[in-house]
Design a protein around this motif. Structure first.
Motif, PDB file in Angstrom:
ATOM      1  N   GLY A   1       0.837  -1.188   0.000  1.00 29.89           N
ATOM      2  CA  GLY A   1       0.000   0.000   0.000  1.00 29.89           C
ATOM      3  C   GLY A   1       0.864   1.227   0.000  1.00 29.89           C
ATOM      4  O   GLY A   1       2.062   1.153   0.268  1.00 29.89           O
ATOM      5  N   GLU A   2       0.268   2.373  -0.308  1.00 26.49           N
ATOM      6  CA  GLU A   2       1.086   3.564  -0.364  1.00 26.49           C
ATOM      7  C   GLU A   2       1.409   4.040   1.041  1.00 26.49           C
ATOM      8  O   GLU A   2       0.928   3.489   2.025  1.00 26.49           O
ATOM      9  CB  GLU A   2       0.424   4.639  -1.208  1.00 26.49           C
ATOM     10  N   SER A   3       2.251   5.065   1.097  1.00 28.71           N
ATOM     11  CA  SER A   3       2.679   5.510   2.404  1.00 28.71           C
ATOM     12  C   SER A   3       1.486   6.078   3.154  1.00 28.71           C
ATOM     13  O   SER A   3       0.635   6.754   2.575  1.00 28.71           O
ATOM     14  CB  SER A   3       3.837   6.490   2.225  1.00 28.71           C
ATOM     15  N   GLY A   4       1.365   5.742   4.428  1.00 31.99           N
ATOM     16  CA  GLY A   4       0.241   6.198   5.222  1.00 31.99           C
ATOM     17  C   GLY A   4      -0.966   5.281   5.155  1.00 31.99           C
ATOM     18  O   GLY A   4      -1.995   5.561   5.764  1.00 31.99           O
ATOM     19  N   SER A   5      -0.849   4.157   4.454  1.00 27.78           N
ATOM     20  CA  SER A   5      -2.024   3.291   4.327  1.00 27.78           C
ATOM     21  C   SER A   5      -2.236   2.401   5.549  1.00 27.78           C
ATOM     22  O   SER A   5      -3.221   1.683   5.614  1.00 27.78           O
ATOM     23  CB  SER A   5      -1.909   2.440   3.056  1.00 27.78           C
ATOM     24  N   GLY A   6      -1.289   2.436   6.491  1.00 31.44           N
ATOM     25  CA  GLY A   6      -1.490   1.685   7.728  1.00 31.44           C
ATOM     26  C   GLY A   6      -0.649   0.427   7.861  1.00 31.44           C
ATOM     27  O   GLY A   6      -0.793  -0.325   8.826  1.00 31.44           O
TER      28      GLY A   6
ATOM     29  N   SER B   1       2.658  -0.096   8.507  1.00 27.98           N
ATOM     30  CA  SER B   1       3.527  -0.175   9.684  1.00 27.98           C
ATOM     31  C   SER B   1       2.721  -0.251  10.966  1.00 27.98           C
ATOM     32  O   SER B   1       3.144  -0.877  11.937  1.00 27.98           O
ATOM     33  CB  SER B   1       4.456   1.038   9.760  1.00 27.98           C
ATOM     34  N   THR B   2       1.570   0.397  10.978  1.00 26.24           N
ATOM     35  CA  THR B   2       0.737   0.339  12.176  1.00 26.24           C
ATOM     36  C   THR B   2       0.303  -1.102  12.441  1.00 26.24           C
ATOM     37  O   THR B   2       0.335  -1.564  13.586  1.00 26.24           O
ATOM     38  CB  THR B   2      -0.483   1.264  12.017  1.00 26.24           C
ATOM     39  N   ILE B   3      -0.052  -1.827  11.390  1.00 26.06           N
ATOM     40  CA  ILE B   3      -0.410  -3.234  11.564  1.00 26.06           C
ATOM     41  C   ILE B   3       0.796  -4.010  12.096  1.00 26.06           C
ATOM     42  O   ILE B   3       0.689  -4.779  13.060  1.00 26.06           O
ATOM     43  CB  ILE B   3      -0.918  -3.836  10.233  1.00 26.06           C
TER      44      ILE B   3
HETATM   45  N1  LIG Z   1       1.904   7.521  16.529  1.00 20.84           N
HETATM   46  C1  LIG Z   1       1.054   8.061  15.641  1.00 20.84           C
HETATM   47  N2  LIG Z   1       0.247   9.099  15.989  1.00 20.84           N
HETATM   48  C2  LIG Z   1      -0.622   9.623  15.090  1.00 20.84           C
HETATM   49  N3  LIG Z   1      -0.782   9.210  13.826  1.00 20.84           N
HETATM   50  C3  LIG Z   1       0.000   8.189  13.409  1.00 20.84           C
HETATM   51  C4  LIG Z   1       0.961   7.561  14.282  1.00 20.84           C
HETATM   52  N4  LIG Z   1       1.594   6.560  13.595  1.00 20.84           N
HETATM   53  C5  LIG Z   1       1.056   6.572  12.354  1.00 20.84           C
HETATM   54  N5  LIG Z   1       0.103   7.545  12.234  1.00 20.84           N
HETATM   55  C6  LIG Z   1      -0.723   7.827  11.050  1.00 20.84           C
HETATM   56  O1  LIG Z   1      -1.425   6.635  10.714  1.00 20.84           O
HETATM   57  C7  LIG Z   1      -1.483   6.449   9.297  1.00 20.84           C
HETATM   58  C8  LIG Z   1      -0.853   5.094   8.918  1.00 20.84           C
HETATM   59  O2  LIG Z   1       0.525   5.143   9.191  1.00 20.84           O
HETATM   60  P1  LIG Z   1       1.533   3.948   8.945  1.00 20.84           P
HETATM   61  O3  LIG Z   1       0.976   2.711   9.553  1.00 20.84           O
HETATM   62  O4  LIG Z   1       2.875   4.382   9.388  1.00 20.84           O
HETATM   63  O5  LIG Z   1       1.479   3.789   7.376  1.00 20.84           O
HETATM   64  P2  LIG Z   1       2.465   3.028   6.355  1.00 20.84           P
HETATM   65  O6  LIG Z   1       3.400   2.171   7.133  1.00 20.84           O
HETATM   66  O7  LIG Z   1       1.520   2.257   5.499  1.00 20.84           O
HETATM   67  O8  LIG Z   1       3.145   4.121   5.603  1.00 20.84           O
HETATM   68  C9  LIG Z   1      -0.778   7.663   8.696  1.00 20.84           C
HETATM   69  O9  LIG Z   1      -1.735   8.633   8.353  1.00 20.84           O
HETATM   70  C10 LIG Z   1       0.110   8.157   9.818  1.00 20.84           C
HETATM   71  O10 LIG Z   1       0.373   9.539   9.691  1.00 20.84           O
END
Ligand SMILES: Nc1ncnc2c1ncn2[C@@H]1O[C@H](COP(=O)(O)OP(=O)(O)O)[C@@H](O)[C@H]1O
Ligand SMILES: Nc1ncnc2c1ncn2[C@@H]1O[C@H](COP(=O)(O)OP(=O)(O)OP(=O)(O)O)[C@@H](O)[C@H]1O
Ligand code: SF4
Ligand SMILES: [Mg+2]
Ligand SMILES: [Mg+2]
Lengths: 303, 317
Positions: free
Chosen positions: A41-46, A48-50
């Motif tokens: 997914g593109e950057s910001g798609s979530g 790394s959060t997963i």
């Molecule tokens: N600690 C945080 N606090 C607030 N927003 C966050 C935090 N970490 C990530 N985000 C937001 O959550 C969304 C998903 O981020 P991320 O999982 O890093 O995406 P990816 O890894 O796909 O680029 C983005 O909009 C990012 O700005």
């Protein structure tokens, strides 16, 4: 082995935490032993959060994550966490940030030894270390006893994978581990992941580069704005992308023997059939999937 | 002829001795040419880019000349180089987007840059807005801080900044590597558009992504251990490379659709040599599958067919 069920992550954002952002939306996902699942997914798609939620670095706002039947979000205390990390490890994009520049790079191995193997003898430990260094196809003479700045990004990245292998890991979360490496090193690291998979490891492989995701993975998940747009066997997702967003992404992948213009022209000449996407009503935060062919799902359209 | 680099040698001075990062680099870049620059980590790509703009205190110009539009570029003379920077030669450095000053709004950053180049910002305001629009940015970005922009937006800002004074040569070092494919595509397409409109005359595009180069570059130059291994039209490098190193580098690229189940691709065994004491003779010989005795002599870079240069004893037809 790993199962995410209706996982959401909502961050508070804005100056005083006044507004919210749904970084992950209703994600359902399974990783089996010996399976590589790509999160694309593109950057910001979530993505790394997963990855961070699976590694217990941040908690889901809703939903459950289980590893071998145990709820990852409810690991209590030092002991339970330590046991979890014996089996689940992560490696991240920038290898330099995982090393302390003032210590030799192999110190990362010592840290595993002191927390997990305090009783192993020096000789046995050395053998164990040489073994994992061999597995990641590094020459010990080139990498041991060196400071991080004396090693390349690819060497450091492989040392981190070797460190994870010292433990009895069953699941590896690899977050954009190759975007910083040159083409030749990329292939070495990808082939290493394929070896690990053959040994029965499950791998969650996070990437924004579709051709790399495709090279190693069994199943692919295309994420958009936190929700799954498409999920299926990698081959099917690439041969027969169903979601308009997946089609768009695929048409942007630079190819070795076809220009973007050629790809666009071909798409325009043979437009793919439209697929009926699931819909949700306004204000509903779920993200249902429909099965379009066996094991191949499409998700909602978010514009 | 826009750029002519002859036998360029630039070394880094370190406590243990000189690192021969560029050790006899030869090439030419024509008007309007976009050249992709590829090669493994550490082969000297960024050093080449930096050398054309500013040598830092540890870099030393040892030998060779650079000519731009017929004029000598005095890279060893920091003061005299000022006249060239941004006006004639511009560099988008590796990691440029994370290097933007976080405490400055974009607009202020651009104004300061212009003033330092002796240009009154008001003279170019209109052009600035036009170009921002061309790359799909609202002129509102000028009022924002870098942290408020996505990676792709920052990279577009950096590109507009670097080309605002219509330099003859733009060097982009890994300018799109951190971007996802759709953002990457739109940034790359804007770069080509800038060339087509004459905002920059020619361009050197450094990348590990050879399939990306194929989408936009006219030619590709492959470096190995501080020297040029091969330079040719992009389609020749990809479909009919001649140098053994280029062949192996291209062989390491996954095609869209390739998987490990069918056939494993191979990386290039071994690692590039250290440049503190570079090997004698052909620098690739330790890893070259067809190396032989003659390779203990340095192979010269020769034009094996029009527009196609290679430095290998086995390709000199
Ligand atoms: N600690 C945080 N606090 C607030 N927003 C966050 C935090 N970490 C990530 N985000 C937001 O959550 C969304 C998903 O981020 P991320 O999982 O890093 O995406 P990816 O890894 O796909 O680029 C983005 O909009 C990012 O700005
Ligand atoms: N400040 C420095 N001091 C000493 N040696 C250096 C310095 N910067 C670079 N080098 C060396 O010079 C050589 C060329 O480095 P350079 O940064 O040009 O490589 P590159 O081709 O751009 O690599 P990458 O693809 O990783 O960006 C390498 O051997 C590197 O270790
Ligand atoms: S000169 Fe010899 S060692 Fe060098 S690339 Fe050619 S064949 Fe290989
Ligand atoms: Mg990420
Ligand atoms: Mg570089």
């Amino acid at each position: 082995m790993l199962e995410l069920s209706h996982v959401h992550k909502v961050y508070r954002v804005g100056a005083f935490g006044g507004s919210t952002l749904r970084a992950v939306r209703d994600v359902n996902l399974v990783v089996k032993p010996g399976e590589v699942v790509s999160l694309i997914g593109e950057s910001g798609s979530g993505k790394s959060t997963i990855g961070k939620m699976v590694l217990g670095l941040t908690k889901p706002s809703q939903g459950t994550i289980t590893f071998e039947g145990k709820d990852v979000t409810r690991l209590r205390g030092f002991g339970e966490k330590k046991e979890y990390y014996r089996h689940v490890q992560g490696v991240f994009q920038d290898p330099f940030s995982s090393f302390n520049p003032i210590f030799k790079a192999d110190r990362v191995f010592e840290m595993i030894r002191s927390s997990y193997f305090p009783d192993v003898s020096d000789a046995d430990w050395r053998e164990k270390v040489l073994d994992v260094i061999g597995t990641v196809r590094l020459d010990p003479a080139n990498v041991l006893n060196k400071y991080p700045h004396q090693l390349s990004g690819g060497q450091l990245q492989r040392l981190l994978i070797a460190r994870a292998l010292l433990l009895d890991i069953r699941l590896l979360v690899a977050d954009e581990i190759i975007s910083m490496l040159d083409a030749s090193t990329r292939i070495d690291v990808l082939n290493l992941l394929a070896d690990l998979k053959e040994r029965g490891l499950g791998i969650l492989f996070v990437t924004h580069d579709l051709s790399l995701g495709n090279y190693v993975s069994d199943r692919s998940v295309i994420l958009r704005k936190g929700a799954i747009a498409e999920l299926g066997p990698t081959r099917r997702v690439f041969e027969n992308p169903l979601h308009p967003y997946s089609r768009h992404l695929l048409s942007c992948v630079p190819q070795l023997h076809r220009t973007w213009a050629e790809v666009d022209a071909e798409l325009a000449a043979n437009p793919p059939e439209d697929v009926v996407l699931p819909t949700v009503s306004e204000g509903d935060d779920s993200a249902p999937l429909v099965e379009a062919e066996e094991g191949h799902f499409v998700g909602i359209d978010q514009r | 002829m826009t750029l002519r680099v002859k036998d360029l040698k630039v070394y880094y001075q370190t406590l243990r001795g000189d690192v021969h990062a560029l050790d006899g680099v030869d090439f030419e870049l024509a008007d309007g040419e976009i050249m992709g620059l590829a090669g493994e980590s550490g082969c000297g790509k960024s050093t080449l880019g930096k050398s054309l703009i500013r040598l830092d205190s540890r870099m030393r110009h040892v030998d060779g000349t650079i000519e731009l539009d017929g004029e000598d570029v005095p890279i060893a003379k920091d003061r005299e180089m000022n006249r060239f920077r941004y006006h004639e030669i511009s560099l988008i450095p590796q990691y440029a987007m994370s290097a933007l000053n976080p405490t400055r709004k974009i607009g202020r950053m651009i104004n300061e840059l212009l003033q330092s180049r002796g240009v009154r910002p008001s003279e170019v305001t209109e052009e600035l807005n036009r170009r921002l629009e061309l790359v799909g940015l609202d002129p509102d970005v000028l009022k924002r801080f870098p942290i408020e922009l996505s990676g792709g937006m920052k990279q577009r800002v950096v590109m507009v900044m670097a080309t605002l004074l219509n330099p003859s040569l733009l060097i982009a070092d890994e300018a799109t590597s951190a971007l996802d494919v759709s953002t990457q595509r739109s940034v790359v397409e804007s770069m080509v558009e800038f060339r087509d409109r004459g905002y920059v005359k020619s361009m050197i595009f450094v990348t590990h992504d050879i399939s990306l180069v194929y989408q936009m570059a006219d030619t590709v130059m492959v470096m190995y251990a501080g020297r040029v291994a091969e330079k040719a039209p992009a389609s020749t490098i990809i479909n009919d490379p001649q140098h053994p190193y280029t062949k192996m580098l291209i062989g390491a690229l996954p095609e869209v659709g390739a998987t490990t189940d069918e056939a494993r691709l191979e990386g290039i065994p071994g690692t590039p040599p250290g440049l503190l004491h570079p090997p004698t003779g052909c620098r690739f010989k330790a890893r070259c599958p067809i190396a032989s005795e003659e390779c203990s002599e340095t192979p010269p870079l020769v034009e094996i067919e029009p527009g196609h240069w290679a430095a290998c004893w086995k390709t000199g037809r």
